[in-house]
Design a protein around this motif. Structure first.
Motif, PDB file in Angstrom:
ATOM      1  N   ALA A  86      -0.467  12.631  -3.067  1.00  9.50           N
ATOM      2  CA  ALA A  86       0.085  13.566  -3.925  1.00  9.50           C
ATOM      3  C   ALA A  86      -1.255  14.089  -4.953  1.00  9.50           C
ATOM      4  CB  ALA A  86       1.107  13.051  -4.773  1.00  9.50           C
ATOM      5  N   GLY A  87      -2.433  13.377  -4.748  1.00  4.85           N
ATOM      6  CA  GLY A  87      -3.431  13.803  -5.852  1.00  4.85           C
ATOM      7  C   GLY A  87      -3.343  13.003  -7.315  1.00  4.85           C
ATOM      8  N   GLN A  88      -2.468  12.003  -7.184  1.00  6.94           N
ATOM      9  CA  GLN A  88      -2.448  11.289  -8.374  1.00  6.94           C
ATOM     10  C   GLN A  88      -3.202  10.216  -8.675  1.00  6.94           C
ATOM     11  OE1 GLN A  88       1.795   9.907  -7.887  1.00  6.94           O
ATOM     12  NE2 GLN A  88       2.634  12.007  -8.277  1.00  6.94           N
ATOM     13  N   HIS A  89      -3.542   9.824  -9.858  1.00  8.34           N
ATOM     14  CA  HIS A  89      -4.594   8.768 -10.139  1.00  8.34           C
ATOM     15  C   HIS A  89      -3.740   7.307  -9.725  1.00  8.34           C
ATOM     16  CE1 HIS A  89      -7.191   6.325 -12.378  1.00  8.34           C
ATOM     17  NE2 HIS A  89      -6.165   5.736 -12.912  1.00  8.34           N
ATOM     18  N   ASP A  90      -4.955   6.360  -9.356  1.00  5.79           N
ATOM     19  CA  ASP A  90      -4.589   5.188  -9.031  1.00  5.79           C
ATOM     20  C   ASP A  90      -5.306   4.267  -9.605  1.00  5.79           C
ATOM     21  OD1 ASP A  90      -3.737   2.857  -7.707  1.00  5.79           O
ATOM     22  OD2 ASP A  90      -4.525   3.441  -5.704  1.00  5.79           O
ATOM     23  N   ASP A  91      -4.539   3.391 -10.466  1.00  3.75           N
ATOM     24  CA  ASP A  91      -5.345   2.331 -11.176  1.00  3.75           C
ATOM     25  C   ASP A  91      -5.834   0.920 -10.425  1.00  3.75           C
ATOM     26  OD1 ASP A  91      -3.164   0.982 -10.999  1.00  3.75           O
ATOM     27  OD2 ASP A  91      -2.839   0.920 -13.248  1.00  3.75           O
ATOM     28  N   LEU A  92      -5.522   1.086  -9.223  1.00  2.00           N
ATOM     29  CA  LEU A  92      -5.817  -0.010  -8.319  1.00  2.00           C
ATOM     30  C   LEU A  92      -5.050  -1.406  -8.508  1.00  2.00           C
ATOM     31  CD1 LEU A  92      -9.250   0.957  -7.189  1.00  2.00           C
ATOM     32  CD2 LEU A  92      -7.662   1.447  -6.020  1.00  2.00           C
ATOM     33  N   GLU A 138       0.870  -1.402   0.034  1.00  3.05           N
ATOM     34  CA  GLU A 138       0.060  -0.072   0.001  1.00  3.05           C
ATOM     35  C   GLU A 138       0.636   1.346   0.058  1.00  3.05           C
ATOM     36  OE1 GLU A 138      -3.897  -1.472   2.251  1.00  3.05           O
ATOM     37  OE2 GLU A 138      -2.462  -0.262   3.391  1.00  3.05           O
ATOM     38  N   ALA A 139       2.163   1.265   0.121  1.00  2.00           N
ATOM     39  CA  ALA A 139       2.917   2.470   0.463  1.00  2.00           C
ATOM     40  C   ALA A 139       2.926   3.350  -0.885  1.00  2.00           C
ATOM     41  CB  ALA A 139       4.457   2.123   0.721  1.00  2.00           C
ATOM     42  N   GLU A 140       3.158   2.657  -1.829  1.00  2.06           N
ATOM     43  CA  GLU A 140       3.167   3.737  -3.136  1.00  2.06           C
ATOM     44  C   GLU A 140       1.828   4.148  -3.467  1.00  2.06           C
ATOM     45  OE1 GLU A 140       4.384   5.846  -6.329  1.00  2.06           O
ATOM     46  OE2 GLU A 140       5.569   5.098  -4.481  1.00  2.06           O
ATOM     47  N   PRO A 141       0.843   3.209  -3.496  1.00  2.00           N
ATOM     48  CA  PRO A 141      -0.542   3.886  -3.938  1.00  2.00           C
ATOM     49  C   PRO A 141      -1.143   4.860  -2.670  1.00  2.00           C
ATOM     50  CG  PRO A 141      -0.532   1.417  -4.009  1.00  2.00           C
ATOM     51  CD  PRO A 141       0.896   1.904  -3.316  1.00  2.00           C
ATOM     52  N   TRP A 142      -0.723   4.825  -1.443  1.00  2.49           N
ATOM     53  CA  TRP A 142      -0.904   5.815  -0.730  1.00  2.49           C
ATOM     54  C   TRP A 142      -0.378   6.939  -0.912  1.00  2.49           C
ATOM     55  CZ3 TRP A 142       0.240   5.935   5.114  1.00  2.49           C
ATOM     56  CH2 TRP A 142      -0.775   6.921   5.901  1.00  2.49           C
ATOM     57  N   ARG A 143       1.045   6.950  -1.165  1.00  6.62           N
ATOM     58  CA  ARG A 143       1.809   8.135  -1.641  1.00  6.62           C
ATOM     59  C   ARG A 143       1.264   8.851  -2.692  1.00  6.62           C
ATOM     60  NH1 ARG A 143       4.403  10.162  -5.099  1.00  6.62           N
ATOM     61  NH2 ARG A 143       4.256   8.393  -6.537  1.00  6.62           N
ATOM     62  N   ARG A 144       0.815   8.126  -3.768  1.00  7.76           N
ATOM     63  CA  ARG A 144       0.248   8.678  -5.015  1.00  7.76           C
ATOM     64  C   ARG A 144      -1.134   9.350  -4.635  1.00  7.76           C
ATOM     65  NH1 ARG A 144       1.741   3.794  -7.482  1.00  7.76           N
ATOM     66  NH2 ARG A 144      -0.446   3.033  -7.464  1.00  7.76           N
ATOM     67  N   TRP A 145      -1.998   8.597  -3.655  1.00 10.17           N
ATOM     68  CA  TRP A 145      -3.347   9.397  -3.389  1.00 10.17           C
ATOM     69  C   TRP A 145      -3.017  10.461  -2.430  1.00 10.17           C
ATOM     70  CZ3 TRP A 145      -5.287  10.507   1.609  1.00 10.17           C
ATOM     71  CH2 TRP A 145      -6.372  10.896   1.628  1.00 10.17           C
TER      72      TRP A 145
END
Length: 178
Positions: free
Chosen positions: A45-51, A36-43
């Motif tokens: 930062a307001g970046q898109h997450d393709d899950l 979850e570390a990278e997806p949470w970081r992207r969230w």
């Protein structure tokens, strides 16, 4: 009698092999899972997450629900929710879309109901996987199968389900309060 099961294949097998219902009680304000570390970081930062990181779980939920099995959880949310919990409100939409019944109970309500302050899974109302964490990371599972102990977890499950609200209801209510 309890036994210690290390994280990994053995715990994953519990999540695959239940027959009717797998129910999770999730009560930490933050989890620090490596995936979850990278997806949470992207969230953050307001970046898109393709899950893509969550796809194996979502596929497992969808497969189970298509087979008539239920996967559900109640998440205990702090007041106000932690940043991690706010992220989970966004991510949780995919869980629900896959067929998982995700509900929320506030921490104060959980406390007033005497619900536990530790995470667990209840499988087929017959086995409990008591989850252990170290520094907010999953460290292992203690399996509980004695009927007396499992009955206490079933009682907690009943109380939590009776008082928790669906994820989307909580999201809506939280948005109105902000």
């Amino acid at each position: 009698m309890s036994s210690w099961v290390l994280p990994g294949a053995e715990f994953d097998e519990l999540l695959r092999s239940f027959r009717h219902r797998a129910w999770r009680w999730e009560c930490q304000g933050t989890y620090r899972q490596p995936a979850e570390a990278e997806p949470w970081r992207r969230w953050r930062a307001g970046q898109h997450d393709d899950l893509a990181w969550l796809r194996p779980w979502l596929d497992q939920v969808a497969s189970a629900t298509r087979a008539g099995r239920l996967i559900a959880r109640v998440r205990v949310y702090r007041e106000p929710p932690t940043e991690y919990q706010l992220w989970q409100l966004d991510v949780g939409r995919a869980n629900v879309a896959a067929g998982e019944d995700v509900r929320v109970l506030t921490e104060s309500r959980a406390r007033s109901l005497g619900l536990p302050a530790h995470d667990f899974w209840l499988f087929d109302e017959a086995r409990v996987a008591l989850m252990h964490f170290e520094d907010q990371r999953f460290a292992g599972t203690e399996i509980i199968a004695s009927p007396g102990e499992v009955n206490q977890y079933r009682n907690w499950w009943g109380a939590a389900c009776e008082h928790a609200v669906p994820l989307f209801v909580y999201r809506h209510d939280l948005g109105r309060r902000r």
